[in-house]
Write a protein that holds these residues in place. Sequence first.
Motif, mmCIF file in Angstrom:
data_model
loop_
_atom_site.group_PDB
_atom_site.id
_atom_site.type_symbol
_atom_site.label_atom_id
_atom_site.label_comp_id
_atom_site.label_asym_id
_atom_site.label_seq_id
_atom_site.Cartn_x
_atom_site.Cartn_y
_atom_site.Cartn_z
ATOM 1 N N LYS A 75 -28.316 -38.188 15.600
ATOM 2 C CA LYS A 75 -29.621 -37.531 15.444
ATOM 3 C C LYS A 75 -30.364 -37.435 16.768
ATOM 4 O O LYS A 75 -30.903 -36.367 17.119
ATOM 5 C CB LYS A 75 -30.462 -38.305 14.427
ATOM 6 C CG LYS A 75 -31.853 -37.737 14.204
ATOM 7 C CD LYS A 75 -32.621 -38.580 13.184
ATOM 8 C CE LYS A 75 -34.034 -38.045 12.985
ATOM 9 N NZ LYS A 75 -34.787 -38.871 11.995
ATOM 10 N N ILE A 76 -30.402 -38.537 17.514
ATOM 11 C CA ILE A 76 -31.158 -38.561 18.778
ATOM 12 C C ILE A 76 -30.494 -37.673 19.831
ATOM 13 O O ILE A 76 -31.175 -36.933 20.550
ATOM 14 C CB ILE A 76 -31.298 -40.010 19.287
ATOM 15 C CG1 ILE A 76 -32.136 -40.840 18.318
ATOM 16 C CG2 ILE A 76 -31.908 -40.030 20.693
ATOM 17 C CD1 ILE A 76 -33.551 -40.353 18.124
ATOM 18 N N LEU A 77 -29.178 -37.706 19.928
ATOM 19 C CA LEU A 77 -28.497 -36.908 20.953
ATOM 20 C C LEU A 77 -28.640 -35.417 20.717
ATOM 21 O O LEU A 77 -28.671 -34.633 21.670
ATOM 22 C CB LEU A 77 -27.024 -37.289 21.025
ATOM 23 C CG LEU A 77 -26.671 -38.679 21.558
ATOM 24 C CD1 LEU A 77 -25.185 -38.764 21.853
ATOM 25 C CD2 LEU A 77 -27.477 -39.058 22.790
ATOM 26 N N GLN A 78 -28.736 -34.998 19.458
ATOM 27 C CA GLN A 78 -28.909 -33.568 19.184
ATOM 28 C C GLN A 78 -30.129 -33.015 19.913
ATOM 29 O O GLN A 78 -30.109 -31.893 20.408
ATOM 30 C CB GLN A 78 -29.041 -33.348 17.684
ATOM 31 C CG GLN A 78 -27.729 -33.465 16.939
ATOM 32 C CD GLN A 78 -27.895 -33.241 15.448
ATOM 33 O OE1 GLN A 78 -28.949 -32.789 14.993
ATOM 34 N NE2 GLN A 78 -26.870 -33.553 14.671
ATOM 35 N N LYS A 79 -31.175 -33.809 19.996
ATOM 36 C CA LYS A 79 -32.419 -33.352 20.630
ATOM 37 C C LYS A 79 -32.532 -33.765 22.097
ATOM 38 O O LYS A 79 -33.151 -33.054 22.895
ATOM 39 C CB LYS A 79 -33.629 -33.916 19.877
ATOM 40 C CG LYS A 79 -33.847 -33.330 18.494
ATOM 41 C CD LYS A 79 -35.134 -33.879 17.883
ATOM 42 C CE LYS A 79 -35.408 -33.263 16.530
ATOM 43 N NZ LYS A 79 -36.673 -33.780 15.928
ATOM 44 N N HIS A 80 -31.946 -34.887 22.453
ATOM 45 C CA HIS A 80 -32.281 -35.492 23.744
ATOM 46 C C HIS A 80 -31.145 -35.551 24.756
ATOM 47 O O HIS A 80 -31.371 -35.950 25.894
ATOM 48 C CB HIS A 80 -32.830 -36.903 23.512
ATOM 49 C CG HIS A 80 -34.091 -36.932 22.718
ATOM 50 N ND1 HIS A 80 -35.346 -36.711 23.281
ATOM 51 C CD2 HIS A 80 -34.313 -37.121 21.384
ATOM 52 C CE1 HIS A 80 -36.279 -36.796 22.346
ATOM 53 N NE2 HIS A 80 -35.675 -37.032 21.184
ATOM 54 N N LEU A 81 -29.932 -35.156 24.374
ATOM 55 C CA LEU A 81 -28.837 -35.132 25.351
ATOM 56 C C LEU A 81 -28.781 -33.756 25.996
ATOM 57 O O LEU A 81 -28.402 -32.771 25.368
ATOM 58 C CB LEU A 81 -27.502 -35.452 24.683
ATOM 59 C CG LEU A 81 -26.293 -35.481 25.627
ATOM 60 C CD1 LEU A 81 -26.429 -36.607 26.651
ATOM 61 C CD2 LEU A 81 -24.987 -35.609 24.847
ATOM 62 N N LYS A 82 -29.158 -33.683 27.245
ATOM 63 C CA LYS A 82 -29.122 -32.421 27.983
ATOM 64 C C LYS A 82 -27.700 -32.070 28.386
ATOM 65 O O LYS A 82 -27.252 -30.922 28.210
ATOM 66 C CB LYS A 82 -30.006 -32.533 29.237
ATOM 67 C CG LYS A 82 -29.980 -31.321 30.146
ATOM 68 C CD LYS A 82 -30.660 -30.119 29.534
ATOM 69 C CE LYS A 82 -30.769 -28.976 30.528
ATOM 70 N NZ LYS A 82 -31.418 -27.790 29.929
ATOM 71 N N SER A 83 -26.979 -33.045 28.935
ATOM 72 C CA SER A 83 -25.624 -32.768 29.397
ATOM 73 C C SER A 83 -24.872 -34.064 29.653
ATOM 74 O O SER A 83 -25.468 -35.137 29.767
ATOM 75 C CB SER A 83 -25.648 -31.943 30.698
ATOM 76 O OG SER A 83 -26.292 -32.677 31.745
#
Length: 300
Positions: A75-83
């Motif tokens: 859930k968090i990476l969907q929004k907060h992982l740029k690359s």
Amino acid sequence: MNRLVSVLFVLFFIGVETAIGQHINEEDFRIAATPEKVMHSFKEAGMDPVEHRLTKEELKKVESAFLILPPLHQKILQKHLKSISFLDGMPNTALTSPVESKDSLAQFNITFRAGILNETVTDWLNKKENTCFKTGVNDSLSVWLDGGELDAIQYVFLHEATHVVDAVLKLTPKVTQVSDVPVHTDFTKGIWTKMNMPSDTYLFPALEGTRFRSGKVVSKDQISAIYEALNSTPFVSLYGMASWHEDIAEFLTVYHLTQKLNQPFRILVKKDNKLIQIYEPINKKLAKERFSFMDVFYRS
């Protein structure tokens, strides 16, 4: 973990065409060039790492690393992982860095040393652990970590992704300086005094002299004392004692590896190649007392 949720998470990154068997590209997993700020920091330190282009086999390993993440990480990476990015010639294993965004949304890049794509968890753990000890001195004692045969990228990605989750949700206290007196969270209360200072209860001389606490390597004749002391703490690894940020990342990773993926995580101490001590850090009482906090990572 719910397999459907995991698959849907990967679909978010790679799209429907890949889901029905089409070619996987680096862009499918937000694999991009390493941020200039990160590259600049390496060059300032006299290093010159270069971008690594992943093979098809390596891309599959990255896909597997996404698939095993707990629900909260997804859930968090969907929004907060740029690359994410991979470098050859990078001195450390991985680095999680904040990146600038056009709005107030916190976003991060994770840069990996590409070499870990060719290592197992056990390979990587042992290379890292043995940097703590002087070579060629008192070699009758040795330590071996059994972390199973999964790809090292699964362990390392989970560890680094936990840093992102921690930064977004503040699962450990937010401080601006190492010396700040924190308002403790459930995870750090009673275990840490400050960001890089464990509670007095868990301050053992044998541990304070280790590389991840002092920056120094020690003689192998201290191996038994070090792991005996570690067994008297809530920490699952020597690296987890570096700070509360590393503590939560290591604890969740070892917890997930052993409790969810049914992998081993054992510390074996040998003398003259004969086994004299076995430790399973996640199974000690002080570690099990922290299991309830891990529930936050698995709620739907």
